[in-house]
Design a protein around this motif. Structure first.
Motif, PDB file in Angstrom:
ATOM      1  N   LYS A 129       0.819  -1.218   0.000  1.00 45.40           N
ATOM      2  CA  LYS A 129       0.000   0.000   0.000  1.00 45.40           C
ATOM      3  C   LYS A 129       0.853   1.269   0.000  1.00 45.40           C
ATOM      4  O   LYS A 129       0.315   2.364  -0.125  1.00 45.40           O
ATOM      5  CB  LYS A 129      -0.906   0.006   1.232  1.00 45.40           C
ATOM      6  CG  LYS A 129      -1.934  -1.116   1.236  1.00 45.40           C
ATOM      7  CD  LYS A 129      -2.731  -1.110   2.532  1.00 45.40           C
ATOM      8  CE  LYS A 129      -3.727  -2.270   2.564  1.00 45.40           C
ATOM      9  NZ  LYS A 129      -4.461  -2.310   3.863  1.00 45.40           N
ATOM     10  N   ARG A 130       2.166   1.105   0.139  1.00 41.05           N
ATOM     11  CA  ARG A 130       3.076   2.256   0.209  1.00 41.05           C
ATOM     12  C   ARG A 130       4.253   2.015  -0.750  1.00 41.05           C
ATOM     13  O   ARG A 130       5.355   1.672  -0.315  1.00 41.05           O
ATOM     14  CB  ARG A 130       3.571   2.452   1.644  1.00 41.05           C
ATOM     15  CG  ARG A 130       2.423   2.770   2.624  1.00 41.05           C
ATOM     16  CD  ARG A 130       2.837   2.537   4.064  1.00 41.05           C
ATOM     17  NE  ARG A 130       1.780   2.877   4.999  1.00 41.05           N
ATOM     18  CZ  ARG A 130       0.787   2.059   5.335  1.00 41.05           C
ATOM     19  NH1 ARG A 130       0.715   0.840   4.807  1.00 41.05           N
ATOM     20  NH2 ARG A 130      -0.149   2.459   6.186  1.00 41.05           N
ATOM     21  N   GLN A 145       7.816   3.493   0.006  1.00 41.43           N
ATOM     22  CA  GLN A 145       8.545   2.795   1.060  1.00 41.43           C
ATOM     23  C   GLN A 145       9.080   1.450   0.556  1.00 41.43           C
ATOM     24  O   GLN A 145      10.200   1.042   0.890  1.00 41.43           O
ATOM     25  CB  GLN A 145       7.638   2.561   2.272  1.00 41.43           C
ATOM     26  CG  GLN A 145       7.248   3.825   3.015  1.00 41.43           C
ATOM     27  CD  GLN A 145       8.471   4.490   3.638  1.00 41.43           C
ATOM     28  OE1 GLN A 145       9.266   3.846   4.307  1.00 41.43           O
ATOM     29  NE2 GLN A 145       8.614   5.781   3.418  1.00 41.43           N
ATOM     30  N   ARG A 172       7.948   3.939  10.417  1.00 39.33           N
ATOM     31  CA  ARG A 172       6.687   4.269   9.755  1.00 39.33           C
ATOM     32  C   ARG A 172       5.615   3.214  10.032  1.00 39.33           C
ATOM     33  O   ARG A 172       4.438   3.530  10.147  1.00 39.33           O
ATOM     34  CB  ARG A 172       6.912   4.431   8.252  1.00 39.33           C
ATOM     35  CG  ARG A 172       7.693   5.705   7.908  1.00 39.33           C
ATOM     36  CD  ARG A 172       7.876   5.853   6.411  1.00 39.33           C
ATOM     37  NE  ARG A 172       8.632   7.067   6.088  1.00 39.33           N
ATOM     38  CZ  ARG A 172       8.084   8.262   5.925  1.00 39.33           C
ATOM     39  NH1 ARG A 172       6.769   8.399   6.054  1.00 39.33           N
ATOM     40  NH2 ARG A 172       8.827   9.304   5.633  1.00 39.33           N
ATOM     41  N   SER A 187       2.132   4.042  11.955  1.00 36.91           N
ATOM     42  CA  SER A 187       0.828   3.696  11.381  1.00 36.91           C
ATOM     43  C   SER A 187      -0.025   2.891  12.352  1.00 36.91           C
ATOM     44  O   SER A 187      -1.229   2.764  12.168  1.00 36.91           O
ATOM     45  CB  SER A 187       1.022   2.893  10.089  1.00 36.91           C
ATOM     46  OG  SER A 187       1.495   1.579  10.360  1.00 36.91           O
TER      47      SER A 187
END
Length: 263
Positions: A13-14, A17, A103, A107
């Motif tokens: 989803k990132r 990253q 990160r 989250s």
């Protein structure tokens, strides 16, 4: 296995990253890939060198022994590579994976503050831990190499045991960033892993299987780090400041930053 899946989903989803985390993995791939290619090329020669006593055997028996020996040599190299690949990749890419781990924690409700340890001390500790874990892996590798010659067991039970042992050490590497942020050094981390060994081996062995797929270790590394961070945060790390890690005698109970609520 669920934590590995969640980690892979988190980086999926990132994409920024994810791509960021691929850089050190590709560097390590070049190093270990070259070594395994050479090992594969010369495994037969090494097997012949190790088994001079078989020169007088019949051609069938001699060939069978040396094929098994060559497979054992390459299997031992692959076993060591899976463990050392992760250790070396994390060492090379510490700033990359530290960023991903932070990160992930943010989250999930917030990351603990970074330990007040000078950078050079962190680097030295990382190198020392990688060496210690590497030596332990080599020891297990030698044992599995020898057991690989046992008929039937060497071709069935030993590979499964090797995958579980590899998974345990691999999980130790992948949870290290999150646990070190909570003030846990190598001995304390492995005490936690031993107390939760079924959970740890489940996560680690699933990751090993994924890493054995060609290029799997490279492309899955960011997700494995994210999964290890979630595992450490939710199931291994002390829940609050002042609480020791479950079942770890002598673990300091002061100065350990807490985690968010478990999910």
């Amino acid at each position: 296995m669920g934590y590995l899946g969640r980690g892979l989903a988190w980086v999926a989803k990132r994409p920024k990253q994810y791509l960021f985390g691929l850089i050190p993995a590709f560097i390590a791939l070049a190093l270990f890939g070259t070594g395994l290619v050479f090992l594969g090329i010369y495994a037969g020669d090494l097997a012949e060198w190790i088994t001079p006593f078989a020169d007088g055997w019949s051609s069938g028996s001699r060939s069978a022994l040396r094929v098994i020996t060559a497979l054992a040599i390459f299997g031992t190299g692959a076993f060591l590579s899976v463990i050392l690949f992760t250790a070396v990749t994390l060492l090379i890419g510490e700033p990359f994976y530290e960023s991903i781990a932070v990160r992930v924690e943010e989250s999930q409700g917030g990351a603990p503050p970074e330990p007040d340890v000078p950078l050079h001390v962190q680097i030295l500790r990382g190198v020392r831990d990688a060496i210690v874990i590497g030596l332990m892996a080599i020891g297990f590798g030698v044992v599995f190499f020898v057991l690989g010659f046992v008929p039937v067991i060497g071709q069935t039970v030993v590979p499964v045991a090797a995958a579980c042992v590899t998974g345990f050490f691999l999980a130790g590497e992948l949870t290290a960033i999150a646990l070190e942020r909570r003030g846990l050094r190598r001995k304390d981390r492995f005490a936690l892993l031993r107390r939760n060994w079924l959970l740890v081996v489940g996560f680690g062995a699933a990751t090993v299987v994924l890493f054995l797929i060609p290029l799997g270790a490279v492309f899955a590394m960011p997700g494995a780090v994210a999964g290890g961070t979630l595992l450490a945060r939710e199931r291994l790390a002390p829940a609050n400041v002042g609480l020791s890690a479950p079942g770890v005698p002598g673990l300091p109970t002061s100065g350990l930053p807490g985690t968010g609520p478990s999910r």
